[in-house]
Design a protein around this motif. Structure first.
Motif, PDB file in Angstrom:
ATOM      1  N   ALA A 147     -77.282  98.878  20.542  1.00  0.00           N
ATOM      2  CA  ALA A 147     -76.284  98.094  19.798  1.00  0.00           C
ATOM      3  C   ALA A 147     -75.283  99.016  19.109  1.00  0.00           C
ATOM      4  O   ALA A 147     -74.079  98.730  19.071  1.00  0.00           O
ATOM      5  CB  ALA A 147     -76.980  97.207  18.764  1.00  0.00           C
ATOM      6  N   THR A 148     -75.758 100.146  18.597  1.00  0.00           N
ATOM      7  CA  THR A 148     -74.884 101.123  17.947  1.00  0.00           C
ATOM      8  C   THR A 148     -73.890 101.722  18.935  1.00  0.00           C
ATOM      9  O   THR A 148     -72.701 101.869  18.643  1.00  0.00           O
ATOM     10  CB  THR A 148     -75.721 102.250  17.311  1.00  0.00           C
ATOM     11  OG1 THR A 148     -76.614 101.683  16.352  1.00  0.00           O
ATOM     12  CG2 THR A 148     -74.817 103.271  16.620  1.00  0.00           C
ATOM     13  N   ALA A 149     -74.401 102.084  20.113  1.00  0.00           N
ATOM     14  CA  ALA A 149     -73.526 102.657  21.146  1.00  0.00           C
ATOM     15  C   ALA A 149     -72.444 101.656  21.555  1.00  0.00           C
ATOM     16  O   ALA A 149     -71.266 102.005  21.682  1.00  0.00           O
ATOM     17  CB  ALA A 149     -74.355 103.076  22.354  1.00  0.00           C
ATOM     18  N   ILE A 150     -72.833 100.410  21.735  1.00  0.00           N
ATOM     19  CA  ILE A 150     -71.873  99.371  22.139  1.00  0.00           C
ATOM     20  C   ILE A 150     -70.840  99.141  21.044  1.00  0.00           C
ATOM     21  O   ILE A 150     -69.633  99.054  21.308  1.00  0.00           O
ATOM     22  CB  ILE A 150     -72.612  98.054  22.465  1.00  0.00           C
ATOM     23  CG1 ILE A 150     -73.464  98.229  23.730  1.00  0.00           C
ATOM     24  CG2 ILE A 150     -71.619  96.906  22.648  1.00  0.00           C
ATOM     25  CD1 ILE A 150     -74.394  97.065  24.004  1.00  0.00           C
ATOM     26  N   ILE A 160     -59.236 100.456  18.909  1.00  0.00           N
ATOM     27  CA  ILE A 160     -59.568 100.108  17.526  1.00  0.00           C
ATOM     28  C   ILE A 160     -60.401 101.238  16.931  1.00  0.00           C
ATOM     29  O   ILE A 160     -61.320 101.747  17.573  1.00  0.00           O
ATOM     30  CB  ILE A 160     -60.359  98.782  17.467  1.00  0.00           C
ATOM     31  CG1 ILE A 160     -59.525  97.629  18.052  1.00  0.00           C
ATOM     32  CG2 ILE A 160     -60.770  98.466  16.034  1.00  0.00           C
ATOM     33  CD1 ILE A 160     -60.297  96.334  18.179  1.00  0.00           C
ATOM     34  N   ASP A 161     -60.076 101.630  15.712  1.00  0.00           N
ATOM     35  CA  ASP A 161     -60.838 102.690  15.057  1.00  0.00           C
ATOM     36  C   ASP A 161     -62.260 102.200  14.797  1.00  0.00           C
ATOM     37  O   ASP A 161     -62.477 101.294  13.986  1.00  0.00           O
ATOM     38  CB  ASP A 161     -60.174 103.074  13.730  1.00  0.00           C
ATOM     39  CG  ASP A 161     -60.877 104.238  13.034  1.00  0.00           C
ATOM     40  OD1 ASP A 161     -61.873 104.746  13.577  1.00  0.00           O
ATOM     41  OD2 ASP A 161     -60.419 104.630  11.948  1.00  0.00           O
ATOM     42  N   PRO A 162     -63.274 102.777  15.458  1.00  0.00           N
ATOM     43  CA  PRO A 162     -64.648 102.296  15.275  1.00  0.00           C
ATOM     44  C   PRO A 162     -65.192 102.518  13.877  1.00  0.00           C
ATOM     45  O   PRO A 162     -66.194 101.894  13.502  1.00  0.00           O
ATOM     46  CB  PRO A 162     -65.452 103.098  16.321  1.00  0.00           C
ATOM     47  CG  PRO A 162     -64.599 104.244  16.702  1.00  0.00           C
ATOM     48  CD  PRO A 162     -63.178 103.819  16.480  1.00  0.00           C
ATOM     49  N   ASP A 163     -64.564 103.383  13.073  1.00  0.00           N
ATOM     50  CA  ASP A 163     -65.005 103.584  11.692  1.00  0.00           C
ATOM     51  C   ASP A 163     -64.913 102.296  10.881  1.00  0.00           C
ATOM     52  O   ASP A 163     -65.697 102.072   9.959  1.00  0.00           O
ATOM     53  CB  ASP A 163     -64.151 104.658  11.008  1.00  0.00           C
ATOM     54  CG  ASP A 163     -64.652 106.069  11.300  1.00  0.00           C
ATOM     55  OD1 ASP A 163     -65.859 106.215  11.559  1.00  0.00           O
ATOM     56  OD2 ASP A 163     -63.840 106.992  11.299  1.00  0.00           O
ATOM     57  N   THR A 164     -63.949 101.434  11.202  1.00  0.00           N
ATOM     58  CA  THR A 164     -63.752 100.205  10.444  1.00  0.00           C
ATOM     59  C   THR A 164     -64.616  99.056  10.952  1.00  0.00           C
ATOM     60  O   THR A 164     -64.689  98.010  10.318  1.00  0.00           O
ATOM     61  CB  THR A 164     -62.274  99.756  10.510  1.00  0.00           C
ATOM     62  OG1 THR A 164     -61.934  99.459  11.863  1.00  0.00           O
ATOM     63  CG2 THR A 164     -61.358 100.847   9.999  1.00  0.00           C
ATOM     64  N   VAL A 165     -65.268  99.246  12.093  1.00  0.00           N
ATOM     65  CA  VAL A 165     -66.019  98.163  12.727  1.00  0.00           C
ATOM     66  C   VAL A 165     -67.488  98.505  12.911  1.00  0.00           C
ATOM     67  O   VAL A 165     -68.378  97.705  12.608  1.00  0.00           O
ATOM     68  CB  VAL A 165     -65.402  97.808  14.103  1.00  0.00           C
ATOM     69  CG1 VAL A 165     -66.215  96.727  14.792  1.00  0.00           C
ATOM     70  CG2 VAL A 165     -63.955  97.370  13.936  1.00  0.00           C
ATOM     71  N   ALA A 166     -67.772  99.715  13.402  1.00  0.00           N
ATOM     72  CA  ALA A 166     -69.125 100.062  13.853  1.00  0.00           C
ATOM     73  C   ALA A 166     -70.155 100.027  12.725  1.00  0.00           C
ATOM     74  O   ALA A 166     -71.205  99.390  12.862  1.00  0.00           O
ATOM     75  CB  ALA A 166     -69.113 101.437  14.514  1.00  0.00           C
ATOM     76  N   ALA A 167     -69.870 100.716  11.617  1.00  0.00           N
ATOM     77  CA  ALA A 167     -70.866 100.810  10.540  1.00  0.00           C
ATOM     78  C   ALA A 167     -71.272  99.439   9.995  1.00  0.00           C
ATOM     79  O   ALA A 167     -72.467  99.154   9.850  1.00  0.00           O
ATOM     80  CB  ALA A 167     -70.349 101.712   9.417  1.00  0.00           C
ATOM     81  N   PRO A 168     -70.314  98.533   9.669  1.00  0.00           N
ATOM     82  CA  PRO A 168     -70.723  97.203   9.203  1.00  0.00           C
ATOM     83  C   PRO A 168     -71.539  96.431  10.237  1.00  0.00           C
ATOM     84  O   PRO A 168     -72.538  95.797   9.905  1.00  0.00           O
ATOM     85  CB  PRO A 168     -69.379  96.500   8.933  1.00  0.00           C
ATOM     86  CG  PRO A 168     -68.425  97.595   8.678  1.00  0.00           C
ATOM     87  CD  PRO A 168     -68.854  98.707   9.590  1.00  0.00           C
ATOM     88  N   LEU A 169     -71.112  96.470  11.510  1.00  0.00           N
ATOM     89  CA  LEU A 169     -71.838  95.742  12.542  1.00  0.00           C
ATOM     90  C   LEU A 169     -73.244  96.286  12.723  1.00  0.00           C
ATOM     91  O   LEU A 169     -74.211  95.533  12.885  1.00  0.00           O
ATOM     92  CB  LEU A 169     -71.070  95.803  13.874  1.00  0.00           C
ATOM     93  CG  LEU A 169     -69.815  94.933  13.974  1.00  0.00           C
ATOM     94  CD1 LEU A 169     -69.117  95.156  15.312  1.00  0.00           C
ATOM     95  CD2 LEU A 169     -70.159  93.459  13.806  1.00  0.00           C
ATOM     96  N   VAL A 170     -73.367  97.606  12.709  1.00  0.00           N
ATOM     97  CA  VAL A 170     -74.667  98.231  12.928  1.00  0.00           C
ATOM     98  C   VAL A 170     -75.636  97.917  11.789  1.00  0.00           C
ATOM     99  O   VAL A 170     -76.786  97.544  12.022  1.00  0.00           O
ATOM    100  CB  VAL A 170     -74.512  99.765  13.094  1.00  0.00           C
ATOM    101  CG1 VAL A 170     -75.862 100.460  13.009  1.00  0.00           C
ATOM    102  CG2 VAL A 170     -73.854 100.072  14.428  1.00  0.00           C
ATOM    103  N   THR A 171     -75.174  98.061  10.538  1.00  0.00           N
ATOM    104  CA  THR A 171     -76.058  97.786   9.414  1.00  0.00           C
ATOM    105  C   THR A 171     -76.455  96.307   9.365  1.00  0.00           C
ATOM    106  O   THR A 171     -77.594  95.975   9.022  1.00  0.00           O
ATOM    107  CB  THR A 171     -75.410  98.194   8.081  1.00  0.00           C
ATOM    108  OG1 THR A 171     -74.117  97.580   7.979  1.00  0.00           O
ATOM    109  CG2 THR A 171     -75.240  99.698   8.005  1.00  0.00           C
ATOM    110  N   SER A 172     -75.538  95.424   9.706  1.00  0.00           N
ATOM    111  CA  SER A 172     -75.847  93.991   9.719  1.00  0.00           C
ATOM    112  C   SER A 172     -76.786  93.642  10.860  1.00  0.00           C
ATOM    113  O   SER A 172     -77.683  92.810  10.716  1.00  0.00           O
ATOM    114  CB  SER A 172     -74.564  93.164   9.830  1.00  0.00           C
ATOM    115  OG  SER A 172     -73.770  93.342   8.690  1.00  0.00           O
ATOM    116  N   ALA A 173     -76.576  94.266  12.013  1.00  0.00           N
ATOM    117  CA  ALA A 173     -77.486  94.047  13.139  1.00  0.00           C
ATOM    118  C   ALA A 173     -78.893  94.498  12.777  1.00  0.00           C
ATOM    119  O   ALA A 173     -79.886  93.877  13.172  1.00  0.00           O
ATOM    120  CB  ALA A 173     -76.991  94.803  14.379  1.00  0.00           C
ATOM    121  N   GLY A 174     -78.980  95.576  11.982  1.00  0.00           N
ATOM    122  CA  GLY A 174     -80.287  96.031  11.522  1.00  0.00           C
ATOM    123  C   GLY A 174     -80.976  94.982  10.673  1.00  0.00           C
ATOM    124  O   GLY A 174     -82.164  94.712  10.829  1.00  0.00           O
TER     125      GLY A 174
END
Length: 394
Positions: A147-150, A160-174
């Protein structure tokens, strides 16, 4: 003076446009958090009475997922920006980091478990909790790795800058998978003990197979040691959140709304801090931050602070519906929460910003240290915040 105002307005407008791009991701994260919150609210009393050790572990367990895989997302983002990684799920860095994520998830869980058993004092139930938590951790970490890689690769490929998207999505998916998987393995242990035992053995087998097939270079071993040291220390700090949750579980349960909203509060507060931390880390790697107070970063913090008022209202409104559907109870708007929550977010964002700079000046890679640190501290502050507001309304 007028030219300065025009420039500042243009910068703010650009920052708000960027924040609006990130806002849907934060809203999606919020919805995912309430899926987890519905599970927690539904089984809150069962865990409180039968598996209290889990409450000591739970904030740290949720935080560890954000810590480890949030840091992984930050590393992926930096490697993508620097051209050290191809935007493909089959890149060698993806597979290697997934095993690293599983390894780093399992070891600190034992630390949290020991603290939980010492606090609660029930060794017999503690052993069962250890099997439940370790098995769910291995399966969840496998899911979280991909999920993190995706969440990192796909936004990058679309500009899209993944810094603004990846961290929130990853922590919420956790958070999304942590609580349901814990509940699933609790129910399996109680109702289908043979299947539970098979899954425990399967989890151990998967870990051993991945371990034999993955080799780390000397630099990567150094990175593993660096991250493991940070995660180990943060696991101990996370036990503070767990101790508070276990000690004040009756207050949170009595408030009703916070038994459902608790994962969302922790996650969204940590998400805001992670966004600023990840953005600051990338700017440090690119040499864009020279002084302690960087105007561009301060504008980022101000813009996201403004959006947090909307998130606070939305969180409370969604909680009202979730409590009604999952628990059959009626709750209303909690105005102290709506007013105070944005300042919790503001505090976490400044922590994320300053810790990224501090770690960089200490010679530590801010990609490895910042996100884990801010999410762990956010858990502690958010738990204190939740208990405080719960006391106001109970």
């Amino acid at each position: 003076m007028k030219n300065l105002q025009v420039v500042l307005w243009r910068e703010l407008s650009e920052k708000f446009r960027e924040a609006l791009i990130a806002l849907p991701a934060l809203i999606v994260c919020l919805i995912l958090d309430f899926f987890a919150g519905a599970f927690l609210g539904r089984f809150f009393e069962k865990i409180m009475l039968s598996y209290p050790v889990i409450f000591v572990i739970l904030p740290g367990l949720m935080g560890l997922r954000g810590n480890i895989f949030g840091a992984m997302a930050s590393r992926f983002t930096t490697m993508l920006h620097l051209g050290e990684m191809e935007p493909k799920l089959r890149d060698k860095n993806v597979v290697k980091n997934i095993f690293l994520g599983i390894l780093l998830s399992v070891l600190p869980v034992v630390v949290l478990w020991i603290v939980g058993v010492i606090k609660v004092g029930n060794v017999a139930s503690g052993v069962i909790v250890l099997l439940i938590v370790l098995t769910s951790t291995i399966f969840v970490s496998l899911i979280m790795g991909y999920a993190t890689a995706i969440a990192t690769v796909l936004p990058f490929k679309r500009g899209i800058d993944p810094d603004t998207v990846a961290a929130p999505l990853v922590t919420s998916a956790g958070d999304l998978v942590t609580i349901p998987f814990l509940v699933l393995f609790i129910l399996l242990h109680e109702d289908l003990p043979r299947l539970f035992d098979i899954l425990v053995l399967l989890a151990v087998f998967l870990l051993l197979v991945m371990g034999f097939r993955t080799k780390f270079e000397s630099e990567e071993k150094r990175m593993v040691g660096e991250i493991l040291g940070i995660i180990g220390v943060l696991a101990l700090f996370s036990s503070i959140s767990g101790g508070l949750l276990e000690s004040y579980s009756e207050v949170i349960y009595a408030s009703v709304v916070f038994s459902v909203m608790y994962p969302a509060i922790l996650d969204t507060a940590g998400n805001y801090g992670s966004i600023i931390g990840a953005k600051t880390s990338t700017k440090l790697h690119l040499g864009e931050i020279e002084s302690v107070l960087n105007r561009d970063s301060l504008l980022d913090i101000f813009v996201y602070f403004v959006t947090s008022f909307f998130i606070a209202i939305l969180m409370n409104v969604v909680a009202i519906g979730v409590v009604k559907v999952s628990l059959g109870k009626n709750v209303g708007l909690v105005f102290p929460f709506i007013i105070l929550y944005p300042f919790l977010v503001l505090f976490n964002m400044f922590i994320g910003y300053f810790f990224a700079i501090i770690f960089d000046r200490l010679g530590l890679d801010p990609d490895n240290a910042t996100v884990p640190t801010i999410t762990t501290l956010a858990d502690i502050f958010s738990t204190l915040f939740t208990v405080g507001v719960a006391y106001l309304i109970v």
